[in-house]
Scaffold this active site. Sequence first.
Site, mmCIF file in Angstrom:
data_model
loop_
_atom_site.group_PDB
_atom_site.id
_atom_site.type_symbol
_atom_site.label_atom_id
_atom_site.label_comp_id
_atom_site.label_asym_id
_atom_site.label_seq_id
_atom_site.Cartn_x
_atom_site.Cartn_y
_atom_site.Cartn_z
ATOM 1 N N HIS A 63 -2.970 7.157 3.099
ATOM 2 C CA HIS A 63 -3.463 5.894 2.542
ATOM 3 C C HIS A 63 -4.784 5.536 3.220
ATOM 4 O O HIS A 63 -4.947 5.701 4.423
ATOM 5 C CB HIS A 63 -2.410 4.809 2.777
ATOM 6 C CG HIS A 63 -2.908 3.433 2.519
ATOM 7 N ND1 HIS A 63 -3.585 3.096 1.374
ATOM 8 C CD2 HIS A 63 -2.834 2.302 3.270
ATOM 9 C CE1 HIS A 63 -3.897 1.814 1.431
ATOM 10 N NE2 HIS A 63 -3.467 1.310 2.575
ATOM 11 N N ASN A 102 -10.139 -0.079 0.875
ATOM 12 C CA ASN A 102 -8.687 0.054 0.812
ATOM 13 C C ASN A 102 -8.216 -0.541 -0.517
ATOM 14 O O ASN A 102 -8.299 -1.744 -0.729
ATOM 15 C CB ASN A 102 -8.083 -0.697 2.008
ATOM 16 C CG ASN A 102 -6.565 -0.718 1.987
ATOM 17 O OD1 ASN A 102 -5.934 -0.414 0.977
ATOM 18 N ND2 ASN A 102 -5.983 -1.087 3.109
ATOM 19 N N CYS A 132 0.827 -1.211 0.000
ATOM 20 C CA CYS A 132 0.000 0.000 0.000
ATOM 21 C C CYS A 132 0.860 1.259 0.000
ATOM 22 O O CYS A 132 0.347 2.357 -0.174
ATOM 23 C CB CYS A 132 -0.935 0.008 1.201
ATOM 24 S SG CYS A 132 -1.992 -1.436 1.264
HETATM 25 N N1 COA Z 1 -16.268 -8.511 11.989
HETATM 26 C C1 COA Z 1 -16.750 -8.580 13.263
HETATM 27 N N2 COA Z 1 -15.931 -8.710 14.316
HETATM 28 C C2 COA Z 1 -14.611 -8.799 14.104
HETATM 29 C C3 COA Z 1 -14.060 -8.749 12.810
HETATM 30 C C4 COA Z 1 -14.964 -8.608 11.732
HETATM 31 N N3 COA Z 1 -14.519 -8.551 10.453
HETATM 32 N N4 COA Z 1 -12.724 -8.838 12.910
HETATM 33 C C5 COA Z 1 -12.448 -8.946 14.219
HETATM 34 N N5 COA Z 1 -13.583 -8.922 14.951
HETATM 35 C C6 COA Z 1 -13.739 -8.984 16.397
HETATM 36 C C7 COA Z 1 -12.626 -9.808 17.019
HETATM 37 O O1 COA Z 1 -13.035 -11.157 17.128
HETATM 38 C C8 COA Z 1 -12.506 -9.157 18.380
HETATM 39 O O2 COA Z 1 -13.513 -9.610 19.229
HETATM 40 P P1 COA Z 1 -13.254 -9.799 20.810
HETATM 41 O O3 COA Z 1 -12.989 -8.430 21.326
HETATM 42 O O4 COA Z 1 -14.542 -10.398 21.279
HETATM 43 O O5 COA Z 1 -12.078 -10.720 20.902
HETATM 44 C C9 COA Z 1 -12.768 -7.670 18.121
HETATM 45 O O6 COA Z 1 -13.536 -7.657 16.913
HETATM 46 C C10 COA Z 1 -11.510 -6.845 17.934
HETATM 47 O O7 COA Z 1 -10.654 -7.498 17.000
HETATM 48 P P2 COA Z 1 -9.399 -6.803 16.389
HETATM 49 O O8 COA Z 1 -8.724 -7.737 15.423
HETATM 50 O O9 COA Z 1 -8.558 -6.215 17.495
HETATM 51 O O10 COA Z 1 -10.101 -5.649 15.519
HETATM 52 P P3 COA Z 1 -9.584 -4.204 15.197
HETATM 53 O O11 COA Z 1 -10.395 -3.226 15.911
HETATM 54 O O12 COA Z 1 -8.091 -4.096 15.286
HETATM 55 O O13 COA Z 1 -9.965 -4.066 13.641
HETATM 56 C C11 COA Z 1 -8.811 -4.101 11.525
HETATM 57 C C12 COA Z 1 -9.396 -4.937 12.667
HETATM 58 C C13 COA Z 1 -8.198 -5.032 10.493
HETATM 59 C C14 COA Z 1 -9.951 -3.293 10.916
HETATM 60 C C15 COA Z 1 -7.743 -3.130 12.090
HETATM 61 O O14 COA Z 1 -6.840 -3.848 12.894
HETATM 62 C C16 COA Z 1 -6.929 -2.412 11.069
HETATM 63 O O15 COA Z 1 -7.442 -1.665 10.268
HETATM 64 N N6 COA Z 1 -5.590 -2.551 11.153
HETATM 65 C C17 COA Z 1 -4.656 -1.823 10.316
HETATM 66 C C18 COA Z 1 -4.696 -2.258 8.904
HETATM 67 C C19 COA Z 1 -3.685 -1.485 8.103
HETATM 68 O O16 COA Z 1 -3.367 -0.354 8.371
HETATM 69 N N7 COA Z 1 -3.107 -2.118 7.114
HETATM 70 C C20 COA Z 1 -2.026 -1.514 6.372
HETATM 71 C C21 COA Z 1 -2.404 -1.134 5.040
HETATM 72 S S1 COA Z 1 -3.041 -2.419 4.070
#
Ligand code: COA
Length: 352
Positions: free
Chosen positions: A269, A300, A122
């Site tokens: 981004h 994204n 990205c």
């Molecule tokens: N739908 C519903 N629930 C979800 C889920 C989904 N798609 N993905 C995770 N969860 C749940 C998890 O099971 C967890 O539940 P719990 O609290 O009961 O254990 C909770 O949501 C939090 O999970 P987590 O993985 O910590 O989510 P998050 O808030 O970090 O969001 C992303 C996930 C991927 C959206 C986020 O981490 C992100 O955007 N990260 C950066 C990505 C990025 O910058 N990439 C670089 C460029 S590509």
Amino acid sequence: MVNINTTTGHQNVAMLGIGAYRPKRVVTNAEVCEVLDSTPEWIEERTGIKSRRWFSEDETLRSIAATAGARALKNSGVAPEKIDAVILCTSSWLTFVPNGAPSVAYDIGINGVPAFDLTAGCGGFGYGLAVASGMIRGGTAEHVLLIGAETMTVGINPKDRGTAMIFGDGAGAVVLGPSEVNGVSPAVWGSDGENASAIRQNFDFLNYQFVAADYQHKDPETDPMPRMSMIMEGPRVFRWAAITLPRALSEAIENSGVAKEDIEVFIPHQANARINELMKQNLGLPEDLPMANDIETTGNTSAASIPLAMEEMLRTGKAKGGQVALLLGFGAGLSYSGQVVTLPPAPAPEED
Ligand code: COA
């Protein structure tokens, strides 16, 4: 010792025109959740995404890249024969051989010039901006067509909660060339191979097999086709971003010689609206400073996200040509690239 000839180019470089292509198919969170174990509300709240575009029917990475490139060319007013190089920033061109840029250039009516792919996840568009402006400054090209294009959904498992709701498809492009005043700052760019595995694919091409730990073909009844897909450890990337990116942004502003108060637009981004809001706050940018939020309807799109977001802001009047913008790309690698630029003129309206 012989003294071999060198080249000298133009120190002042700017983006002269911009173009984009958004695939026709709009996919809402509700549609994603027909397959994914999630809810439209969760997706919107945690990522900022309401809908995204997925390619379909007659659209390919090659065709969307060529359309965006041709539009940028038209909007720049630069004739195709004046383009000295074409760079295609992408992580989703599906063959190692041939690479994508020569075919895309040919489709636009540009043949014979250097054309190559640049893969930096990205962060790809920012890397491309640094390479293209460096080429113009060094004199190896006068005008460069820089395209960021992705069909991310070829490598997404629609049941993977870490990626399925995030990624979309699209293409954006700019033409770079000499300018009276400089419009592209030195890049503050870097990578972190120690965390390379935070964003990875689940197929091992060397041994031609799926990586066992990442193999997501778990239900042969409902999901009979194993597919190569991308795995993202989102929270791990989030933590890396929180430490690395604020420093890159501050350094990009400092190296540009532009005062923070003179930044008029922020175009990070489009990975996650929450990350972008946090970065804006932590950097101390004014609350009402226009910031790209193309992720809301585009998702994204990896290396395409910055030119797409820039095009959206210019087309809708949220930003104006000539304004000073802060750009930041980041993602797989892990890699990042930050620059201060002046925005190209708003694009002509297009019929998609
Ligand atoms: N739908 C519903 N629930 C979800 C889920 C989904 N798609 N993905 C995770 N969860 C749940 C998890 O099971 C967890 O539940 P719990 O609290 O009961 O254990 C909770 O949501 C939090 O999970 P987590 O993985 O910590 O989510 P998050 O808030 O970090 O969001 C992303 C996930 C991927 C959206 C986020 O981490 C992100 O955007 N990260 C950066 C990505 C990025 O910058 N990439 C670089 C460029 S590509």
